[in-house]
Design a protein around this motif. Structure first.
Motif, short mmCIF file in Angstrom:
data_model
loop_
_atom_site.label_atom_id
_atom_site.label_comp_id
_atom_site.label_asym_id
_atom_site.label_seq_id
_atom_site.Cartn_x
_atom_site.Cartn_y
_atom_site.Cartn_z
N ARG A 1 0.83 -1.21 0.00
CA ARG A 1 0.00 0.00 0.00
C ARG A 1 0.87 1.26 0.00
O ARG A 1 0.85 2.05 0.94
N ASP A 2 1.64 1.45 -1.06
CA ASP A 2 2.54 2.59 -1.09
C ASP A 2 2.90 2.88 -2.54
O ASP A 2 3.17 1.95 -3.31
N TYR A 3 2.96 4.17 -2.91
CA TYR A 3 3.28 4.52 -4.29
C TYR A 3 4.71 4.19 -4.68
O TYR A 3 5.05 4.19 -5.85
N ARG A 4 5.56 3.88 -3.71
CA ARG A 4 6.93 3.49 -4.07
C ARG A 4 6.96 2.14 -4.76
O ARG A 4 7.99 1.75 -5.33
#
Length: 320
Positions: free
Chosen positions: A233-236
């Motif tokens: 759950r992270d844009y990275r």
């Protein structure tokens, strides 16, 4: 402190994938990510003979046409933007030469027919419930090929329509290959051109329909979408376009897939293949050195030993 939720994934015990398995992967571009991994590790894999297929109707039509050995003719193709196209195939199949396109389409049909009959595993990745209907023919297309949008109607497949399509796919495949294991997954690629809310609605239709089919015990499910949404759950973990999973995410999901669907013996072989692939990718400072020649000799020996153990593994000739 636990800072991450984990999707529980049941390990496949009935028919895990090994190096004797014959795999056919069809669907969204994420199927090519997993398919690329399988090919890299030298599994017997065929993926997307008609190019990327985003929605279930496209996949159903391909399997129907393949089983019935459809013969593509001039009536099935059209010329646009200096290339010949077919509404049944992705633009990657398009060709500036009409005869070449027809030849490739018919070869792909025969190849798919063979794979559907012989596959031990069929993995289908669904990308979207949104489809485009060609107004002139009233047919749902695989790809619009940059034909003006006024020529199409955009529609959202209902849950019932997706369910019916998935059931048709299963029935078609099982009619010629009753022992095949069918595996569904939903692509984590975000179709944001449809809109943020519309993308979520589309994925929800796919997931609901798949689980209606699963409840009847005719297929299995691997939670690619859920892993991306809940564990990563992270844009990275996205590429620069913020739409596609990046390589880190692909590797993470591949690891989950390996642990749940690939046999333990095959996982050992994967490590052996990986070591050889790293060796083949190595670029020496001095190709003529004695040290490098010994390295190549050792690598060749490893390849020969592995190929004797697993005859289906073939490395490209002339790479050493």
């Amino acid at each position: 402190m636990n800072l991450q939720t984990h999707i529980p994934i049941q390990k496949e015990s009935q028919n895990p994938i090994d190096y004797t398995s014959k795999l056919l992967l069809i669907g969204s571009c994420f199927s090519e990510n997993i398919g690329g991994k399988l090919e890299h590790y030298k599994f017997q894999t065929v993926q997307n003979p008609f190019g990327i297929l985003f929605h279930p109707i496209a996949i159903e039509n391909l399997i129907y046409n393949a089983i019935n050995e459809k013969k593509y003719t001039e009536e099935d193709v059209f010329f646009h933007n200096e290339r010949w196209h077919c509404f049944d195939a992705h633009s990657v199949v398009s060709n500036p030469n009409k005869e070449a396109l027809l030849k490739n389409l018919n070869q792909a049909i025969l190849s798919t027919n063979k794979q559907v009959h012989n596959a031990t595993h069929l993995a289908i990745t669904l990308g979207t419930s949104w489809v485009y209907r060609h107004i002139e023919t009233d047919a749902i297309v695989v790809n619009c090929h940059k034909v003006p949008q006024k020529k199409f109607l955009k529609e959202l497949l209902s849950i019932d329509e997706v369910t019916q399509s998935l059931e048709a796919i299963i029935a078609l495949v099982k009619s010629v290959n009753k022992d095949v294991t069918i595996l569904f997954t939903v692509s984590p690629v975000r179709h944001l051109k449809d809109g943020f809310t519309e993308n979520q609605q589309s994925k929800a239709h796919l997931i609901t329909a798949i689980h209606q089919v699963l409840n009847r015990g005719n297929a299995s499910y691997f939670p690619s979408y859920e892993i991306m949404m809940d564990e990563l759950r992270d844009y990275r973990f996205y590429a620069e376009d913020m739409i596609h999973p990046n390589q880190t995410a692909i590797n993470y999901i591949w690891e989950k897939f390996t642990n749940s669907w690939i046999s333990e013996e095959a996982q050992i072989t994967i490590q052996e293949v990986a070591a050889i692939q790293r060796g083949l990718a190595h670029r020496p400072f001095n190709e003529g050195s004695e040290q490098h020649q010994q390295f190549l000799k050792t690598l060749q020996q490893k390849m020969e030993i592995l190929q004797k153990k697993v005859p289906s593994i073939v490395f490209e000739p002339g790479v050493i």
